[in-house]
Design a protein around this motif. Structure first.
Motif, mmCIF file in Angstrom:
data_model
loop_
_atom_site.group_PDB
_atom_site.id
_atom_site.type_symbol
_atom_site.label_atom_id
_atom_site.label_comp_id
_atom_site.label_asym_id
_atom_site.label_seq_id
_atom_site.Cartn_x
_atom_site.Cartn_y
_atom_site.Cartn_z
ATOM 1 N N SER A 156 0.848 -1.193 0.000
ATOM 2 C CA SER A 156 0.000 0.000 0.000
ATOM 3 C C SER A 156 0.885 1.245 0.000
ATOM 4 O O SER A 156 2.046 1.193 0.420
ATOM 5 C CB SER A 156 -0.917 0.005 1.236
ATOM 6 O OG SER A 156 -0.155 -0.007 2.424
ATOM 7 N N PRO A 157 0.341 2.371 -0.484
ATOM 8 C CA PRO A 157 1.136 3.605 -0.501
ATOM 9 C C PRO A 157 1.335 4.155 0.905
ATOM 10 O O PRO A 157 0.518 3.887 1.779
ATOM 11 C CB PRO A 157 0.286 4.547 -1.358
ATOM 12 C CG PRO A 157 -1.112 4.025 -1.253
ATOM 13 C CD PRO A 157 -0.995 2.552 -1.064
ATOM 14 N N PRO A 158 2.408 4.916 1.115
ATOM 15 C CA PRO A 158 3.449 5.229 0.140
ATOM 16 C C PRO A 158 4.327 4.014 -0.147
ATOM 17 O O PRO A 158 4.638 3.238 0.763
ATOM 18 C CB PRO A 158 4.249 6.350 0.824
ATOM 19 C CG PRO A 158 4.042 6.122 2.285
ATOM 20 C CD PRO A 158 2.652 5.579 2.421
ATOM 21 N N PHE A 159 4.717 3.864 -1.410
ATOM 22 C CA PHE A 159 5.487 2.709 -1.842
ATOM 23 C C PHE A 159 6.972 2.999 -1.627
ATOM 24 O O PHE A 159 7.643 3.567 -2.492
ATOM 25 C CB PHE A 159 5.172 2.393 -3.300
ATOM 26 C CG PHE A 159 3.728 2.046 -3.519
ATOM 27 C CD1 PHE A 159 3.233 0.811 -3.142
ATOM 28 C CD2 PHE A 159 2.867 2.971 -4.083
ATOM 29 C CE1 PHE A 159 1.888 0.488 -3.333
ATOM 30 C CE2 PHE A 159 1.526 2.659 -4.282
ATOM 31 C CZ PHE A 159 1.038 1.410 -3.895
ATOM 32 N N GLU A 160 7.462 2.601 -0.480
ATOM 33 C CA GLU A 160 8.834 2.913 -0.100
ATOM 34 C C GLU A 160 9.309 1.939 0.969
ATOM 35 O O GLU A 160 8.507 1.236 1.593
ATOM 36 C CB GLU A 160 8.915 4.333 0.457
ATOM 37 C CG GLU A 160 8.133 4.509 1.758
ATOM 38 C CD GLU A 160 8.204 5.915 2.315
ATOM 39 O OE1 GLU A 160 8.248 6.862 1.509
ATOM 40 O OE2 GLU A 160 8.221 6.061 3.545
ATOM 41 N N LEU A 161 10.618 1.901 1.166
ATOM 42 C CA LEU A 161 11.188 1.180 2.303
ATOM 43 C C LEU A 161 12.492 1.850 2.689
ATOM 44 O O LEU A 161 13.156 2.491 1.865
ATOM 45 C CB LEU A 161 11.394 -0.300 1.986
ATOM 46 C CG LEU A 161 12.486 -0.714 1.004
ATOM 47 C CD1 LEU A 161 13.829 -0.915 1.714
ATOM 48 C CD2 LEU A 161 12.122 -2.013 0.308
ATOM 49 N N SER A 162 12.845 1.711 3.956
ATOM 50 C CA SER A 162 14.068 2.315 4.487
ATOM 51 C C SER A 162 14.975 1.233 5.037
ATOM 52 O O SER A 162 14.520 0.232 5.604
ATOM 53 C CB SER A 162 13.738 3.340 5.576
ATOM 54 O OG SER A 162 12.962 4.405 5.062
ATOM 55 N N GLU A 163 16.274 1.445 4.875
ATOM 56 C CA GLU A 163 17.285 0.510 5.368
ATOM 57 C C GLU A 163 18.528 1.304 5.748
ATOM 58 O O GLU A 163 18.582 2.524 5.601
ATOM 59 C CB GLU A 163 17.628 -0.541 4.302
ATOM 60 C CG GLU A 163 16.894 -1.854 4.449
ATOM 61 C CD GLU A 163 17.332 -2.633 5.689
ATOM 62 O OE1 GLU A 163 18.289 -2.197 6.372
ATOM 63 O OE2 GLU A 163 16.709 -3.660 5.986
ATOM 64 N N SER A 164 19.528 0.591 6.218
ATOM 65 C CA SER A 164 20.814 1.214 6.531
ATOM 66 C C SER A 164 21.925 0.291 6.087
ATOM 67 O O SER A 164 21.733 -0.923 5.956
ATOM 68 C CB SER A 164 20.928 1.504 8.033
ATOM 69 O OG SER A 164 20.808 0.305 8.783
ATOM 70 N N GLY A 165 23.098 0.854 5.838
ATOM 71 C CA GLY A 165 24.237 0.068 5.382
ATOM 72 C C GLY A 165 25.379 0.966 4.969
ATOM 73 O O GLY A 165 25.420 2.149 5.331
ATOM 74 N N TRP A 166 26.305 0.403 4.168
ATOM 75 C CA TRP A 166 27.474 1.178 3.750
ATOM 76 C C TRP A 166 27.735 1.102 2.253
ATOM 77 O O TRP A 166 28.472 1.913 1.702
ATOM 78 C CB TRP A 166 28.729 0.681 4.474
ATOM 79 C CG TRP A 166 29.016 -0.790 4.217
ATOM 80 C CD1 TRP A 166 28.616 -1.842 4.977
ATOM 81 C CD2 TRP A 166 29.733 -1.340 3.114
ATOM 82 N NE1 TRP A 166 29.035 -3.020 4.417
ATOM 83 C CE2 TRP A 166 29.736 -2.747 3.274
ATOM 84 C CE3 TRP A 166 30.391 -0.793 2.020
ATOM 85 C CZ2 TRP A 166 30.348 -3.613 2.374
ATOM 86 C CZ3 TRP A 166 31.016 -1.642 1.111
ATOM 87 C CH2 TRP A 166 30.992 -3.037 1.293
ATOM 88 N N GLY A 167 27.141 0.141 1.549
ATOM 89 C CA GLY A 167 27.481 -0.085 0.144
ATOM 90 C C GLY A 167 26.426 0.403 -0.826
ATOM 91 O O GLY A 167 25.236 0.496 -0.502
ATOM 92 N N GLU A 168 26.883 0.728 -2.041
ATOM 93 C CA GLU A 168 26.005 1.156 -3.120
ATOM 94 C C GLU A 168 25.749 -0.022 -4.059
ATOM 95 O O GLU A 168 26.661 -0.782 -4.376
ATOM 96 C CB GLU A 168 26.641 2.319 -3.890
ATOM 97 C CG GLU A 168 26.879 3.547 -3.016
ATOM 98 C CD GLU A 168 27.585 4.664 -3.772
ATOM 99 O OE1 GLU A 168 28.246 4.365 -4.790
ATOM 100 O OE2 GLU A 168 27.493 5.827 -3.337
#
Length: 276
Positions: free
Chosen positions: A113-125
């Motif tokens: 369901s909207p908003p269509f997003e997610l958040s994470e953390s890390g160091w690499g691209e």
């Protein structure tokens, strides 16, 4: 996960960013049409020579967590798909699947369901695959997009800062050709839809009453916590950018003509010198 250099992003800046907070930005506004012919739309009549388009933006915003952050958890980032003017895409999008790097726990993330997003953390691209699935009356094919997560600013943008995120966004338009009559009537007055005039002689029944949507359940991103970081892809901004680019091209042409005229004059001067 592989080292940062092998996962780095190579992208040319195509247009000037316009969000107030971002420190390093790349905007790609190619306006590529991602066309779909109406399919799996039941028995509803399809509208010939009609198309509906939905401008979308997909991208990432990343924040450096500062010098005290751990080596393998140096940045927090968010990947998303949003309406170009931050309108609710839930009217056409059923779910979005984000495919992260295999080193993440549960790398396949599904947002229903909207908003269509997610958040994470890390160091690499790394490259994120984005699979968009539509409602049944819209289209039965999924749309596959790819986006390069970028955590580290370009060298010419100065050092990292916890107050200036790195923003990478791409603008596209999803175009649905020959939509069903039911789909057209459902979205023709939606603020995220771009609906042209109907062909002459094509008459449709008036749309039903607008859906009542509670404010808390609204799927737009106008009041999103990161909205100040979003780039502005409005038509006015694009026209200004095109005008500025045209001026630069004209100035470059004048400069080249001046250089060519100087080069054309060199042989004549040499002949005149040899004849003396």
């Amino acid at each position: 996960m592989s080292d940062r250099k092998s996962l780095g992003l190579l992208m040319k800046k195509k247009s000037s960013p316009s969000s107030p907070l971002a420190g390093s930005e790349v905007a790609r506004a190619s306006r590529a049409w991602l066309g779909f012919f109406g399919q799996n739309q039941g028995q509803s009549k399809r509208l010939k020579d009609v198309e509906i388009s939905f401008p979308i933006v997909y991208g990432t915003i990343s924040f450096w967590l500062g010098k005290k952050a751990s080596e393998y958890n140096s940045h927090k980032w968010t990947v998303y798909v949003r309406g170009a003017t931050n309108e609710d895409l839930g009217v056409i999008v059923k779910r979005v699947v984000f495919q992260l790097h295999p080193s993440f726990n549960n790398p396949t993330r599904i947002v229903e369901s909207p908003p269509f997003e997610l958040s994470e953390s890390g160091w690499g691209e790394f490259e994120i695959a984005i699979n968009i699935f539509f409602h049944n009356d819209v289209c039965d094919k999924q749309l596959d997009l790819y986006h390069q997560l970028k955590l580290y600013p370009e060298e010419d943008n100065g050092p990292q800062s916890t107050k200036k995120p790195v923003v990478i966004e791409t603008y596209d338009e999803i175009v649905f050709f020959e939509p069903s009559e039911a789909f057209f009537l459902r979205v023709q007055n939606h603020p995220a839809a771009m609906v042209p005039r109907l062909p002459a002689g094509l008459n449709l029944p008036p749309p039903g009453p607008p859906e009542i949507v509670l404010e808390k359940k609204r799927g737009d991103t106008k009041d999103h916590p990161l909205s100040q970081c979003f780039m502005n892809f409005s038509e006015a901004d694009e026209l200004l950018k095109l005008a500025a680019a045209r001026q630069q091209v004209q100035a470059h042409i004048v400069k080249l003509r001046r250089q060519l005229s100087m080069i054309d004059g060199l042989p004549q001067q040499s002949k005149a010198a040899s004849g003396q």
